[in-house]
Design an enzyme around this catalytic site. Structure first.
Site, PDB file in Angstrom:
ATOM      1  N   ASN A   9       3.140  18.174 -84.604  1.00  0.00           N
ATOM      2  CA  ASN A   9       2.390  19.430 -84.546  1.00  0.00           C
ATOM      3  C   ASN A   9       3.414  20.548 -84.435  1.00  0.00           C
ATOM      4  O   ASN A   9       3.943  20.807 -83.359  1.00  0.00           O
ATOM      5  CB  ASN A   9       1.454  19.416 -83.321  1.00  0.00           C
ATOM      6  CG  ASN A   9       0.699  20.715 -83.165  1.00  0.00           C
ATOM      7  OD1 ASN A   9       0.711  21.567 -84.060  1.00  0.00           O
ATOM      8  ND2 ASN A   9       0.051  20.888 -82.025  1.00  0.00           N
ATOM      9  N   TRP A  10       3.687  21.170 -85.579  1.00  0.00           N
ATOM     10  CA  TRP A  10       4.745  22.204 -85.592  1.00  0.00           C
ATOM     11  C   TRP A  10       4.300  23.484 -84.892  1.00  0.00           C
ATOM     12  O   TRP A  10       5.109  24.348 -84.614  1.00  0.00           O
ATOM     13  CB  TRP A  10       5.132  22.530 -87.034  1.00  0.00           C
ATOM     14  CG  TRP A  10       5.909  21.452 -87.732  1.00  0.00           C
ATOM     15  CD1 TRP A  10       6.352  20.265 -87.202  1.00  0.00           C
ATOM     16  CD2 TRP A  10       6.357  21.474 -89.101  1.00  0.00           C
ATOM     17  NE1 TRP A  10       7.036  19.552 -88.162  1.00  0.00           N
ATOM     18  CE2 TRP A  10       7.056  20.266 -89.336  1.00  0.00           C
ATOM     19  CE3 TRP A  10       6.234  22.398 -90.150  1.00  0.00           C
ATOM     20  CZ2 TRP A  10       7.628  19.967 -90.572  1.00  0.00           C
ATOM     21  CZ3 TRP A  10       6.793  22.096 -91.380  1.00  0.00           C
ATOM     22  CH2 TRP A  10       7.490  20.891 -91.588  1.00  0.00           C
ATOM     23  N   LYS A  11       3.012  23.661 -84.683  1.00  0.00           N
ATOM     24  CA  LYS A  11       2.468  24.904 -84.099  1.00  0.00           C
ATOM     25  C   LYS A  11       2.950  26.099 -84.926  1.00  0.00           C
ATOM     26  O   LYS A  11       3.119  25.967 -86.141  1.00  0.00           O
ATOM     27  CB  LYS A  11       2.855  25.009 -82.611  1.00  0.00           C
ATOM     28  CG  LYS A  11       2.483  23.724 -81.849  1.00  0.00           C
ATOM     29  CD  LYS A  11       2.576  23.857 -80.369  1.00  0.00           C
ATOM     30  CE  LYS A  11       2.209  22.510 -79.731  1.00  0.00           C
ATOM     31  NZ  LYS A  11       2.128  22.574 -78.282  1.00  0.00           N
ATOM     32  N   HIS A  97      -7.298  21.624 -80.527  1.00  0.00           N
ATOM     33  CA  HIS A  97      -6.084  21.609 -79.699  1.00  0.00           C
ATOM     34  C   HIS A  97      -6.308  22.509 -78.479  1.00  0.00           C
ATOM     35  O   HIS A  97      -6.982  23.538 -78.579  1.00  0.00           O
ATOM     36  CB  HIS A  97      -4.891  22.097 -80.515  1.00  0.00           C
ATOM     37  CG  HIS A  97      -3.599  21.880 -79.809  1.00  0.00           C
ATOM     38  ND1 HIS A  97      -3.153  22.724 -78.821  1.00  0.00           N
ATOM     39  CD2 HIS A  97      -2.686  20.886 -79.899  1.00  0.00           C
ATOM     40  CE1 HIS A  97      -2.006  22.256 -78.340  1.00  0.00           C
ATOM     41  NE2 HIS A  97      -1.698  21.148 -78.986  1.00  0.00           N
ATOM     42  N   GLU A  99      -4.550  24.639 -77.116  1.00  0.00           N
ATOM     43  CA  GLU A  99      -4.151  26.043 -77.313  1.00  0.00           C
ATOM     44  C   GLU A  99      -5.244  26.810 -78.043  1.00  0.00           C
ATOM     45  O   GLU A  99      -5.468  27.993 -77.778  1.00  0.00           O
ATOM     46  CB  GLU A  99      -2.809  26.102 -78.073  1.00  0.00           C
ATOM     47  CG  GLU A  99      -1.661  25.662 -77.167  1.00  0.00           C
ATOM     48  CD  GLU A  99      -0.491  24.999 -77.882  1.00  0.00           C
ATOM     49  OE1 GLU A  99      -0.377  25.118 -79.116  1.00  0.00           O
ATOM     50  OE2 GLU A  99       0.316  24.339 -77.185  1.00  0.00           O
ATOM     51  N   GLU A 169      -4.531  14.824 -74.766  1.00  0.00           N
ATOM     52  CA  GLU A 169      -3.394  15.656 -74.391  1.00  0.00           C
ATOM     53  C   GLU A 169      -3.693  16.352 -73.064  1.00  0.00           C
ATOM     54  O   GLU A 169      -4.366  17.395 -73.048  1.00  0.00           O
ATOM     55  CB  GLU A 169      -3.139  16.722 -75.464  1.00  0.00           C
ATOM     56  CG  GLU A 169      -2.822  16.155 -76.815  1.00  0.00           C
ATOM     57  CD  GLU A 169      -2.072  17.159 -77.679  1.00  0.00           C
ATOM     58  OE1 GLU A 169      -0.942  16.842 -78.076  1.00  0.00           O
ATOM     59  OE2 GLU A 169      -2.591  18.256 -77.910  1.00  0.00           O
ATOM     60  N   GLY A 175       4.123  20.958 -73.551  1.00  0.00           N
ATOM     61  CA  GLY A 175       5.206  21.935 -73.578  1.00  0.00           C
ATOM     62  C   GLY A 175       5.845  22.174 -72.218  1.00  0.00           C
ATOM     63  O   GLY A 175       6.604  23.122 -72.044  1.00  0.00           O
ATOM     64  N   SER A 214       4.542  16.483 -74.181  1.00  0.00           N
ATOM     65  CA  SER A 214       5.960  16.207 -73.905  1.00  0.00           C
ATOM     66  C   SER A 214       6.393  14.795 -74.311  1.00  0.00           C
ATOM     67  O   SER A 214       7.177  14.167 -73.613  1.00  0.00           O
ATOM     68  CB  SER A 214       6.289  16.488 -72.435  1.00  0.00           C
ATOM     69  OG  SER A 214       6.045  17.858 -72.142  1.00  0.00           O
ATOM     70  N   GLY A 235       4.640  17.949 -80.199  1.00  0.00           N
ATOM     71  CA  GLY A 235       4.950  19.348 -80.473  1.00  0.00           C
ATOM     72  C   GLY A 235       6.454  19.552 -80.570  1.00  0.00           C
ATOM     73  O   GLY A 235       7.085  19.255 -81.588  1.00  0.00           O
ATOM     74  N   GLY A 236       7.061  20.017 -79.481  1.00  0.00           N
ATOM     75  CA  GLY A 236       8.470  20.423 -79.463  1.00  0.00           C
ATOM     76  C   GLY A 236       9.423  19.437 -80.128  1.00  0.00           C
ATOM     77  O   GLY A 236      10.249  19.827 -80.959  1.00  0.00           O
TER      78      GLY A 236
HETATM   79  P1  PGA Z   1       4.542  19.113 -76.767  1.00  0.00           P
HETATM   80  O1  PGA Z   1       3.174  19.534 -77.500  1.00  0.00           O
HETATM   81  O2  PGA Z   1       4.965  17.794 -77.378  1.00  0.00           O
HETATM   82  O3  PGA Z   1       5.497  20.213 -77.072  1.00  0.00           O
HETATM   83  O4  PGA Z   1       4.226  18.971 -75.305  1.00  0.00           O
HETATM   84  C1  PGA Z   1       2.193  18.578 -77.802  1.00  0.00           C
HETATM   85  C2  PGA Z   1       1.013  19.243 -78.447  1.00  0.00           C
HETATM   86  O5  PGA Z   1       0.647  20.346 -78.024  1.00  0.00           O
HETATM   87  O6  PGA Z   1       0.407  18.703 -79.381  1.00  0.00           O
END
Ligand code: PGA
Length: 252
Positions: A9-11, A97, A99, A169, A175, A214, A235-236
């Site tokens: 997930n590049w966001k 998601h 967010e 999640e 994050g 994470s 994500g990251g």
């Molecule tokens: P993260 O994000 O791996 O940076 O914690 C995961 C996500 O939001 O899908």
């Protein structure tokens, strides 16, 4: 074997040039997938076509959108419909998601509509659920996640249900560098599967449930080894080719 999936997930990250390089670097690793393993790139809208065409010759890689709108079409300036995604050959979409829920006010009922629109348009939704820290602190996480499932998923027919992917999640792990322990992840994944099997029976055993929050190169294999964890939404660490390659390699 259920599908085992590493989903990036590049966001809202990377320029077009950086995205191209990241894809080239991951694909350049020539990872040997087992038949039931997949890697998915959930990329920003402007990079969907690039990603789709880069993956055209690849067998186990898929492109996903990070979101779509909860209405079919119309006067919704700036939004993107599931039908549009389908028309450019996108077959997966992240839905709900945390967010999106937090910053864009997405509710369980809007997400139910998004799931319907994705499925009508032959798109596999990656439906995200998970509790905030305040809920975990009171021990009410199971009920919280169950409500998310009930209000967004349980209207689906058994046939439609079998076409979705779920991502658990915990918001406190996204994050933050704070990962759920394997015990916490397995416990919630088993709970989710048991809620799904009460509603859909044996079909729940076929649905992939990814862990997100994470996931890193160093903890992926251990998390994915849990019996009910079928990979991760990352994500990251998905922004660094070497890390995402290791995460894919950690799939069971
Ligand atoms: P993260 O994000 O791996 O940076 O914690 C995961 C996500 O939001 O899908």
């Amino acid at each position: 074997m259920r599908k085992q999936i590493a989903a990036a997930n590049w966001k809202m990250n990377l320029t077009f040039q950086q995205a191209e390089k990241l894809l080239d670097d991951v694909l350049g690793a020539k990872i040997q997938f087992k038949g039931y393993q997949q890697a998915i790139f959930a990329v920003p809208f402007p990079y969907l076509l690039l990603t789709r065409s880069e993956l055209e010759e690849e067998k186990n890689y898929y492109v996903a959108a990070q979101n779509c709108y909860h209405k079919k079409n119309g006067a919704f300036t700036g939004e993107v419909s599931a039908e549009m995604l389908h028309s450019i050959g996108v077959g997966h979409c992240v839905v709900g998601h945390s967010e999106r829920r937090e910053y864009f006010g997405e509710t369980n009922s809007m997400l139910a509509d998004k799931l319907d629109l994705c499925l009508e348009n032959f798109i596999t939704p990656i439906f995200c659920c998970g509790e905030p820290l305040a809920i975990r602190d009171t021990g009410a996480q199971n009920e919280f996640v169950e409500t998310q499932l009930r209000e967004s998923i349980f209207h689906l027919s058994p046939d439609s249900f079998q076409r979705i992917i779920i991502a658990y999640e915990p918001i406190w792990a996204i994050g933050t560098g704070k990962t759920a322990t394997t015990g916490q992840a397995q416990e919630m994944h088993a709970h989710i599967r048991s809620c799904l099997s009460k509603k859909y029976g044996a079909a729940a055993d076929e649905v992939s449930i990814l862990y997100g929050g994470s996931v890193k190169a160093g903890n992926a294999r251990e998390l994915f080894s849990c019996p009910d964890v079928d990979g991760g939404l990352v994500g990251g660490a998905s922004l660094i080719a070497a890390d995402f390659i290791k995460i894919i390699a950690g799939l069971k």
